[in-house]
Design a protein around this motif. Sequence first.
Motif, PDB file in Angstrom:
ATOM      1  N   ARG A 116       0.854  -1.184   0.000  1.00  0.00           N
ATOM      2  CA  ARG A 116       0.000   0.000   0.000  1.00  0.00           C
ATOM      3  C   ARG A 116       0.892   1.238   0.000  1.00  0.00           C
ATOM      4  O   ARG A 116       1.870   1.310   0.745  1.00  0.00           O
ATOM      5  CB  ARG A 116      -0.931   0.018   1.201  1.00  0.00           C
ATOM      6  CG  ARG A 116      -1.768   1.295   1.318  1.00  0.00           C
ATOM      7  CD  ARG A 116      -2.729   1.277   2.486  1.00  0.00           C
ATOM      8  NE  ARG A 116      -3.881   0.442   2.228  1.00  0.00           N
ATOM      9  CZ  ARG A 116      -5.021   0.533   2.918  1.00  0.00           C
ATOM     10  NH1 ARG A 116      -5.133   1.411   3.898  1.00  0.00           N
ATOM     11  NH2 ARG A 116      -6.024  -0.266   2.644  1.00  0.00           N
ATOM     12  N   ALA A 173      -4.293  -7.785  -7.800  1.00  0.00           N
ATOM     13  CA  ALA A 173      -5.495  -7.000  -7.512  1.00  0.00           C
ATOM     14  C   ALA A 173      -5.066  -5.622  -7.047  1.00  0.00           C
ATOM     15  O   ALA A 173      -3.987  -5.458  -6.471  1.00  0.00           O
ATOM     16  CB  ALA A 173      -6.346  -7.669  -6.428  1.00  0.00           C
ATOM     17  N   GLN A 189      -6.808  -1.776  -5.400  1.00  0.00           N
ATOM     18  CA  GLN A 189      -7.890  -0.904  -4.972  1.00  0.00           C
ATOM     19  C   GLN A 189      -7.312   0.496  -4.825  1.00  0.00           C
ATOM     20  O   GLN A 189      -6.177   0.659  -4.377  1.00  0.00           O
ATOM     21  CB  GLN A 189      -8.455  -1.338  -3.625  1.00  0.00           C
ATOM     22  CG  GLN A 189      -9.045  -2.733  -3.602  1.00  0.00           C
ATOM     23  CD  GLN A 189      -9.494  -3.068  -2.193  1.00  0.00           C
ATOM     24  OE1 GLN A 189     -10.327  -2.381  -1.608  1.00  0.00           O
ATOM     25  NE2 GLN A 189      -8.907  -4.113  -1.623  1.00  0.00           N
ATOM     26  N   HIS A 192      -8.007   4.142  -3.008  1.00  0.00           N
ATOM     27  CA  HIS A 192      -8.741   4.871  -1.984  1.00  0.00           C
ATOM     28  C   HIS A 192      -8.418   6.358  -2.136  1.00  0.00           C
ATOM     29  O   HIS A 192      -7.248   6.745  -2.034  1.00  0.00           O
ATOM     30  CB  HIS A 192      -8.340   4.427  -0.577  1.00  0.00           C
ATOM     31  CG  HIS A 192      -8.427   2.941  -0.353  1.00  0.00           C
ATOM     32  ND1 HIS A 192      -9.370   2.375   0.461  1.00  0.00           N
ATOM     33  CD2 HIS A 192      -7.683   1.915  -0.836  1.00  0.00           C
ATOM     34  CE1 HIS A 192      -9.208   1.065   0.482  1.00  0.00           C
ATOM     35  NE2 HIS A 192      -8.185   0.760  -0.307  1.00  0.00           N
ATOM     36  N   ASP A 199      -3.054   3.616  -3.064  1.00  0.00           N
ATOM     37  CA  ASP A 199      -3.136   2.429  -3.912  1.00  0.00           C
ATOM     38  C   ASP A 199      -2.806   1.191  -3.083  1.00  0.00           C
ATOM     39  O   ASP A 199      -1.744   1.122  -2.462  1.00  0.00           O
ATOM     40  CB  ASP A 199      -2.163   2.544  -5.088  1.00  0.00           C
ATOM     41  CG  ASP A 199      -2.471   3.745  -5.965  1.00  0.00           C
ATOM     42  OD1 ASP A 199      -3.665   4.042  -6.136  1.00  0.00           O
ATOM     43  OD2 ASP A 199      -1.521   4.386  -6.449  1.00  0.00           O
ATOM     44  N   ASP A 200      -3.734   0.252  -3.076  1.00  0.00           N
ATOM     45  CA  ASP A 200      -3.600  -0.963  -2.276  1.00  0.00           C
ATOM     46  C   ASP A 200      -3.483  -2.140  -3.231  1.00  0.00           C
ATOM     47  O   ASP A 200      -4.434  -2.460  -3.956  1.00  0.00           O
ATOM     48  CB  ASP A 200      -4.830  -1.104  -1.380  1.00  0.00           C
ATOM     49  CG  ASP A 200      -4.584  -2.028  -0.198  1.00  0.00           C
ATOM     50  OD1 ASP A 200      -3.625  -2.814  -0.278  1.00  0.00           O
ATOM     51  OD2 ASP A 200      -5.342  -1.965   0.775  1.00  0.00           O
ATOM     52  N   ASP A 233     -11.632 -10.887  -4.430  1.00  0.00           N
ATOM     53  CA  ASP A 233     -11.760  -9.447  -4.626  1.00  0.00           C
ATOM     54  C   ASP A 233     -12.605  -8.832  -3.508  1.00  0.00           C
ATOM     55  O   ASP A 233     -13.420  -9.509  -2.878  1.00  0.00           O
ATOM     56  CB  ASP A 233     -12.357  -9.136  -5.996  1.00  0.00           C
ATOM     57  CG  ASP A 233     -13.771  -9.631  -6.120  1.00  0.00           C
ATOM     58  OD1 ASP A 233     -14.687  -8.829  -5.898  1.00  0.00           O
ATOM     59  OD2 ASP A 233     -13.971 -10.831  -6.413  1.00  0.00           O
ATOM     60  N   GLN A 234     -12.421  -7.534  -3.276  1.00  0.00           N
ATOM     61  CA  GLN A 234     -13.049  -6.865  -2.141  1.00  0.00           C
ATOM     62  C   GLN A 234     -14.573  -6.913  -2.179  1.00  0.00           C
ATOM     63  O   GLN A 234     -15.211  -7.173  -1.156  1.00  0.00           O
ATOM     64  CB  GLN A 234     -12.567  -5.413  -2.057  1.00  0.00           C
ATOM     65  CG  GLN A 234     -13.013  -4.698  -0.798  1.00  0.00           C
ATOM     66  CD  GLN A 234     -12.453  -5.315   0.476  1.00  0.00           C
ATOM     67  OE1 GLN A 234     -11.293  -5.672   0.522  1.00  0.00           O
ATOM     68  NE2 GLN A 234     -13.286  -5.458   1.493  1.00  0.00           N
ATOM     69  N   ALA A 268     -12.603   5.019   2.392  1.00  0.00           N
ATOM     70  CA  ALA A 268     -13.300   3.911   1.736  1.00  0.00           C
ATOM     71  C   ALA A 268     -13.495   2.748   2.700  1.00  0.00           C
ATOM     72  O   ALA A 268     -14.558   2.119   2.721  1.00  0.00           O
ATOM     73  CB  ALA A 268     -12.517   3.465   0.503  1.00  0.00           C
ATOM     74  N   GLU A 269     -12.485   2.456   3.505  1.00  0.00           N
ATOM     75  CA  GLU A 269     -12.611   1.365   4.469  1.00  0.00           C
ATOM     76  C   GLU A 269     -13.633   1.695   5.552  1.00  0.00           C
ATOM     77  O   GLU A 269     -14.391   0.828   6.000  1.00  0.00           O
ATOM     78  CB  GLU A 269     -11.244   1.065   5.092  1.00  0.00           C
ATOM     79  CG  GLU A 269     -10.279   0.402   4.122  1.00  0.00           C
ATOM     80  CD  GLU A 269      -8.914   0.175   4.725  1.00  0.00           C
ATOM     81  OE1 GLU A 269      -8.364  -0.938   4.596  1.00  0.00           O
ATOM     82  OE2 GLU A 269      -8.376   1.130   5.338  1.00  0.00           O
ATOM     83  N   ARG A 315     -17.040   1.076   4.098  1.00  0.00           N
ATOM     84  CA  ARG A 315     -17.359  -0.359   4.048  1.00  0.00           C
ATOM     85  C   ARG A 315     -17.756  -0.868   5.425  1.00  0.00           C
ATOM     86  O   ARG A 315     -18.699  -1.655   5.565  1.00  0.00           O
ATOM     87  CB  ARG A 315     -16.141  -1.139   3.539  1.00  0.00           C
ATOM     88  CG  ARG A 315     -15.812  -0.909   2.079  1.00  0.00           C
ATOM     89  CD  ARG A 315     -14.469  -1.532   1.743  1.00  0.00           C
ATOM     90  NE  ARG A 315     -14.002  -1.122   0.429  1.00  0.00           N
ATOM     91  CZ  ARG A 315     -12.752  -1.177   0.033  1.00  0.00           C
ATOM     92  NH1 ARG A 315     -11.826  -1.629   0.875  1.00  0.00           N
ATOM     93  NH2 ARG A 315     -12.398  -0.793  -1.172  1.00  0.00           N
TER      94      ARG A 315
END
Length: 340
Positions: free
Chosen positions: A7, A33, A35, A37, A45-46, A84-85, A156-157, A160
């Motif tokens: 990350r 993968a 993600q 944010h 970037d994760d 995937d998330q 974003a986390e 969720r």
Amino acid sequence: MALWRVRATVDDRPGYLSVLTASLALRSVNILAVQVHTTEEGAVDDFLVDAPDALTESDLMAAVAKGRGRDAFVARAEAQGLADQPTRSLALAGRLVHEPDLLGESLVALLDATDVRWRPASASDVAGFHGGRMTLIDPAGGCLEVLRALPAFTPAEFARAQALVEVAASVHRLHREQVSLLLPDGTELVLRPAVADDLAAVREMHDECSPATLRRRYPGGVPGEARLRRLLEPARGITLLAVAPGGSVTAMATLSVEGDLGEVTLLVEDGWQRRGLGTALLRRLHGHAARTGLAAVVAHTAGDDVAMLRTLRRLGAETFERDGALVSATLPVADRAPAT
């Protein structure tokens, strides 16, 4: 090859993500993968990556720095990270539908957290996050503190996690609003809010009703499947079902809301009429109207439906207005709670 989680924050400008991925590619790192944010500091970037066994944590940190990444976090990853998330989030939400008390464990899995701690709620508690600490309001009561050393939580986390809390809250509300009703003859039914999955059982109940019963409930004609689905979960109201021991639906009552006024409708299967079931359902809807701050509730019924008119009078209806064969009864909600 080995799995790693990488990350890093980059400037939220065109081309900066490609610079970072190119730097990783030069080290033969395969990105499985990613993600992104969005934060005030830039784009976080994760990555889940597959890297050569020879590469170390320091090598990956150096590759991130060369790719203009900052605030880097690098750690070994497990195979389950390959999911995937969205799939992961949906699976956890589905788990909570059946076991809402597993919210803490689900948050750990969703956020790769190290710990979730419960504590009593205080007046100053507000949901939010800072660094590696996230505070969430537990729908069962109290607060949940979600902890993670690194990396820091992102908006974003947090979103969720809030969505997962809402799933648990909905299930808790459903369980809380479910009550048992003992009829005078000793039969025990369950009164509970309707959900989308009740469509087939409700349709079956309609099929068991006589044409006269359906005509009184639906003067304009029995609804099709699409409208019936909307009745089960009205946008600003609630539908309650009476469920027999075998699981069949025997009655449904709906509170629809417009402004500060509600409208109630009732359908009881013929074999269950005149047993106090309709009164119990309407009384609960009337209570729901009070809790949600409605000023009054209106019920429309046929002028020759003596049983329904008697029930409405028993519940406190004060005004009856006739329009042809239709009678509209108004039930005031005197001790209503403030709207929330």
